[in-house]
Write a protein that holds these residues in place. Structure first.
Motif, PDB file in Angstrom:
ATOM      1  N   ILE A 240    -186.847  22.867   7.043  1.00 29.61           N
ATOM      2  CA  ILE A 240    -185.416  23.816   6.794  1.00 29.61           C
ATOM      3  C   ILE A 240    -185.615  25.206   7.445  1.00 29.61           C
ATOM      4  CG2 ILE A 240    -183.454  23.806   5.204  1.00 29.61           C
ATOM      5  CD1 ILE A 240    -183.365  21.220   6.187  1.00 29.61           C
ATOM      6  N   PRO A 241    -186.413  25.971   7.013  1.00 25.03           N
ATOM      7  CA  PRO A 241    -186.781  27.342   7.264  1.00 25.03           C
ATOM      8  C   PRO A 241    -185.713  27.379   8.597  1.00 25.03           C
ATOM      9  CG  PRO A 241    -187.779  26.844   5.710  1.00 25.03           C
ATOM     10  CD  PRO A 241    -187.571  26.146   5.734  1.00 25.03           C
ATOM     11  N   GLY A 242    -186.435  26.759   9.969  1.00 28.76           N
ATOM     12  CA  GLY A 242    -186.185  27.260  10.688  1.00 28.76           C
ATOM     13  C   GLY A 242    -185.473  26.628  11.350  1.00 28.76           C
ATOM     14  N   LYS A 243    -184.500  25.694  10.861  1.00 31.45           N
ATOM     15  CA  LYS A 243    -183.703  25.203  11.133  1.00 31.45           C
ATOM     16  C   LYS A 243    -182.564  25.945  10.820  1.00 31.45           C
ATOM     17  CE  LYS A 243    -184.620  20.338  12.070  1.00 31.45           C
ATOM     18  NZ  LYS A 243    -184.266  18.914  11.432  1.00 31.45           N
ATOM     19  N   ILE A 244    -182.561  26.526   9.701  1.00 31.11           N
ATOM     20  CA  ILE A 244    -181.373  27.435   9.534  1.00 31.11           C
ATOM     21  C   ILE A 244    -181.603  28.464  10.414  1.00 31.11           C
ATOM     22  CG2 ILE A 244    -180.474  29.362   7.615  1.00 31.11           C
ATOM     23  CD1 ILE A 244    -181.712  27.325   5.441  1.00 31.11           C
ATOM     24  N   GLU A 245    -182.629  29.618  10.771  1.00 32.95           N
ATOM     25  CA  GLU A 245    -182.700  30.723  11.472  1.00 32.95           C
ATOM     26  C   GLU A 245    -181.432  30.751  12.949  1.00 32.95           C
ATOM     27  OE1 GLU A 245    -184.073  33.256  11.254  1.00 32.95           O
ATOM     28  OE2 GLU A 245    -185.820  32.737  10.220  1.00 32.95           O
TER      29      GLU A 245
ATOM     30  N   SER B 151    -172.349  34.433  -3.560  1.00 32.09           N
ATOM     31  CA  SER B 151    -173.650  33.999  -3.470  1.00 32.09           C
ATOM     32  C   SER B 151    -174.141  33.574  -2.494  1.00 32.09           C
ATOM     33  CB  SER B 151    -173.572  33.093  -4.754  1.00 32.09           C
ATOM     34  OG  SER B 151    -174.682  32.916  -5.166  1.00 32.09           O
ATOM     35  N   THR B 152    -175.194  33.547  -1.465  1.00 34.49           N
ATOM     36  CA  THR B 152    -175.523  32.499  -0.531  1.00 34.49           C
ATOM     37  C   THR B 152    -177.101  32.193  -0.587  1.00 34.49           C
ATOM     38  OG1 THR B 152    -175.985  34.649   0.076  1.00 34.49           O
ATOM     39  CG2 THR B 152    -173.766  34.051   0.924  1.00 34.49           C
ATOM     40  N   LYS B 153    -177.326  32.721  -0.366  1.00 38.34           N
ATOM     41  CA  LYS B 153    -179.001  32.487  -0.138  1.00 38.34           C
ATOM     42  C   LYS B 153    -179.509  31.927  -2.159  1.00 38.34           C
ATOM     43  CE  LYS B 153    -181.295  36.589  -1.830  1.00 38.34           C
ATOM     44  NZ  LYS B 153    -182.680  37.668  -1.547  1.00 38.34           N
TER      45      LYS B 153
ATOM     46  N   ALA C 176    -185.664  32.746   1.688  1.00 38.41           N
ATOM     47  CA  ALA C 176    -185.449  32.200   0.383  1.00 38.41           C
ATOM     48  C   ALA C 176    -185.777  30.778   0.137  1.00 38.41           C
ATOM     49  CB  ALA C 176    -184.151  32.678   0.370  1.00 38.41           C
ATOM     50  N   ILE C 177    -185.776  30.339   1.434  1.00 38.77           N
ATOM     51  CA  ILE C 177    -185.835  28.272   0.892  1.00 38.77           C
ATOM     52  C   ILE C 177    -187.248  28.597   0.748  1.00 38.77           C
ATOM     53  CG2 ILE C 177    -185.544  26.281   2.145  1.00 38.77           C
ATOM     54  CD1 ILE C 177    -182.324  27.365   2.330  1.00 38.77           C
TER      55      ILE C 177
ATOM     56  N   THR D 270    -185.509  29.880  -8.431  1.00 45.16           N
ATOM     57  CA  THR D 270    -185.320  29.608  -7.133  1.00 45.16           C
ATOM     58  C   THR D 270    -186.260  30.593  -6.040  1.00 45.16           C
ATOM     59  OG1 THR D 270    -183.689  30.574  -8.183  1.00 45.16           O
ATOM     60  CG2 THR D 270    -182.978  28.399  -7.540  1.00 45.16           C
ATOM     61  N   HIS D 271    -186.754  31.697  -6.681  1.00 42.69           N
ATOM     62  CA  HIS D 271    -187.479  32.331  -5.869  1.00 42.69           C
ATOM     63  C   HIS D 271    -186.538  33.256  -4.558  1.00 42.69           C
ATOM     64  CE1 HIS D 271    -191.183  31.847  -8.398  1.00 42.69           C
ATOM     65  NE2 HIS D 271    -191.258  30.754  -8.276  1.00 42.69           N
ATOM     66  N   ALA D 272    -184.971  33.153  -4.395  1.00 46.02           N
ATOM     67  CA  ALA D 272    -184.835  33.294  -3.349  1.00 46.02           C
ATOM     68  C   ALA D 272    -184.861  35.188  -3.465  1.00 46.02           C
ATOM     69  CB  ALA D 272    -183.146  33.163  -3.763  1.00 46.02           C
TER      70      ALA D 272
END
Ligand code: G6P
Length: 611
Positions: A443-448, A403-405, A264-265, A393-395
């Motif tokens: 950030i996407p990788g860090k959220i993983e 709500s989360t993403k 999503a991010i 936001t294109h989530a």
């Protein structure tokens, strides 16, 4: 709130409508109903969820090629069978499903009662159905004329679908304030509160505007306004895939949406961040960028989780743009005669783009001369249409009520906006700008990586599932995260939880701390790290149970806290995006262990289209 689906064509309407209603249950789920036309019109309705309606309907083999259904979030009248929609007019000629509130219903009801009309429900919708019937019979009008006349007499908000049993080859639909989208098919047409019930049948849609009335036949579509002006509808292509509205193997939408955050991010910044990370282009701000950069003040308005994203946005904006920011609950802002000056910029944040208080606050701000920008997730929703510019936001569709993403993608947009403006104003050097954008790219990788705490979060949930209260603390960028963590817990597990600025704890909440009180401290490394260590010591001195969210490799807090959940290191502006992940997972697992309905928590709805 409330979800509506209608179908007219050659297929069997029953399954199309029931499946569509299931997708709209996020909008309300306390009672449901369906009307099917096949020579005669039959109505089935009950208290409870769409699956209860499905069980009821399955006892009959009645079906039809025209029909409409409704899943309700009660406003007027308790959620029982009588108050469920469809509502039928007193002579049975009009059958109505409605999302919204008819504000002058009691005056109209009194008038109709004085004419001898008897009501069977407590709903404002039945008042509308009876008003239409009354005008139809008294004036010897067509259904279209009676509906148009009635809509000119009601105040409030509505998304409506209406069947007239005397003209059973068409559906009538009307919108004011509550969304409706028509799906245009071959020899069939659809109508729904959002596109999710429609997407598997057609990609061609028309978003109704306020004051539109649509007369929908299976191979003809006429749209006009309640003032009888013809409307040339604009057919748009949907940007939604059927796979996006499935659970895709996850037990709940909420869990799926938590795990979707890296994507999503990424989708939120993809195409906006330049390939070499030297800048960000936000097309939706193109026309307003100068005014935003020159703004004396920014006011952020939102509700719920979006408000928490706004608060985090305030911290990021002030840091990088040096423009003063205020964050307001839309519901407070709109009723307190706020000071708004011409040069003020208002940013409205809303996942759904339909929240009634946020919409009303936007209208107020615009009437006072402010420029309004929107940060919304649902394309084609009402808020983007009321704003001067904005950023989606294109989530992807967010179905879980909690709500989360949407939160993390809203923060992503706010950060990008702040960096663009800060750079334009010369506050951020080219190098600092590039450093921030490069970090955003990671950030996407860090959220993983942050999502790897899932198993640990489950273990902690087993320990704390029976707690009655919880305190969430954070400082700086992490204070809004603490608020969001507490909100997640109370929304879906019904445990009382409070979010607090960690330093404020000593002015009250510290009195609550004892060995039974779990205290979640969001303590990843940023400028306030040293200070929060002292706060943890204060809690431990009072025997509180500390669950700390820390930066990978933090040995200091690990020694002090009872439990730790780690997230990767990042720059302070992004720390909230990572620290919120364990909090979402912890709430999710606690709610599941307590047997709560995670995706549809009691009394809540995803899209709050009433005040
Ligand atoms: C409801 C939802 C929340 C959401 C809030 C604002 O309360 O349950 O999850 O944060 O509305 O909604 P919006 O669509 O405006 O972001």
């Amino acid at each position: 709130m409330c979800g509506i689906v209608g179908y007219i064509g050659s297929k069997e309407a029953r399954e199309i409508i029931l499946n569509g209603l299931k997708r709209l249950e996020y909008r309300g789920y306390d009672s449901a109903g369906i009307a099917l036309v096949n020579g005669e019109t039959r109505i089935f309705k009950c208290a409870g969820r769409v699956m209860d309606l499905e069980a009821l309907v399955s006892k009959s083999d009645f079906n039809g090629t025209i029909g409409m259904g409704h899943t309700r979030w009660a406003t007027h009248g308790e959620p029982n069978e009588v108050n469920a929609h469809p509502q039928v007019s007193y002579k049975g000629n009009f059958i109505v499903v409605h999302n919204g509130i008819i504000e002058n219903y009691s005056r109209i009801k009194k008038h109709l009662e004085s004419r001898g009309i008897i009501f069977s429900s407590q709903t404002d919708t039945e008042v509308l159905a009876n008003l239409i019937e009354h005008l139809y019979l008294e004036g010897d009008l067509t259904a279209e004329q009676a509906i148009t006349l009635a809509l000119n007499r009601v105040e409030g908000a509505y998304g409506l679908v209406i069947i007239c049993t005397q003209e059973p080859d068409k559906l009538f639909a009307a919108r004011k304030g509550s969304p409706l989208v028509i799906g245009v098919g071959e020899g069939e047409n659809f109508i729904a509160s959002d596109a999710t019930p429609i997407v598997e049948f057609t990609q061609r849609v028309i978003y109704l505007n306020d004051d539109d009335i649509a007369i929908i036949k299976k191979d003809e579509l006429i749209i006009k306004t309640i003032r009888n002006e013809k409307v040339q509808p604009e057919v748009k292509e949907l940007d939604l895939k059927i796979g996006e509205i499935d659970k895709e193997g996850f037990a709940h939408f909420m869990l799926k949406e938590i795990f979707e955050q890296p994507r999503a991010i990424h989708d939120t910044f993809r195409g906006r961040v330049l390939p070499d990370f030297s800048g960000v282009r936000l097309g939706g701000l193109h026309n307003v960028l100068d005014s935003v950069s020159e703004a004396e003040r920014i006011i952020i308005i939102a509700c719920g989780t979006s408000w928490h994203a706004g608060l985090l946005g305030e911290y990021i904006f002030e840091e990088y743009t040096r423009i003063p920011v205020e964050v307001e609950y839309a519901s407070e802002f709109r009723y307190r005669n706020p000071v708004i000056r011409k040069g003020d910029i208002v940013i409205a944040i809303s996942q759904s783009g339909e929240t009634a208080d946020t919409l009303a606050a936007i209208k107020l701000a615009r009437s006072k001369g402010a420029k309004v920008l929107g940060i919304c997730n649902v394309v084609g929703s009402s808020i983007p249409r009321e704003t001067d510019g904005g950023v989606y936001t294109h989530a992807g569709p967010e179905i879980g009520v909690a709500s989360t993403k949407a939160f993390t993608s809203q923060v992503t947009v706010l950060a990008m906006m702040a960096f663009v403006i800060g750079h334009k104003k010369g506050i951020l050097s080219d190098a600092a700008y590039k450093e921030l954008i490069t970090e955003l790219g990671s950030i996407p990788g860090k959220i993983e990586k942050a999502l790897e705490v899932n198993e640990q979060a489950l273990e902690l949930a087993k320990i704390f599932q029976n707690t009655r209260n919880a305190l969430y603390l954070g400082r700086g960028y992490l204070f809004p995260v603490a608020l969001e963590g507490a909100l997640k817990l109370k929304e879906i597990s019904y445990i009382h939880a409070e979010g607090y600025p960690a330093a404020e704890m000593k002015h009250g909440p510290i009195a609550l701390i004892d060995e039974d009180m779990p205290v979640v401290v969001v303590a990843t490394k940023d400028d306030t790290y040293e200070k929060i260590i002292s706060n943890i010591q204060e809690i431990k001195a009072r025997k509180g149970n500390v669950i700390a969210i820390v930066t990978e490799g933090d040995e200091i807090i690990r020694k002090m806290a009872d439990y730790v959940l780690e997230v990767p290191e990042t720059l302070p502006a992004f720390t909230g995006l990572l620290a919120v992940i364990p909090l979402q997972l912890l709430s999710y697992h606690i709610a599941v262990l307590r047997g709560c309905n995670v995706d549809m928590p009691r009394n809540l709805a995803k899209s709050v289209t009433v005040e």
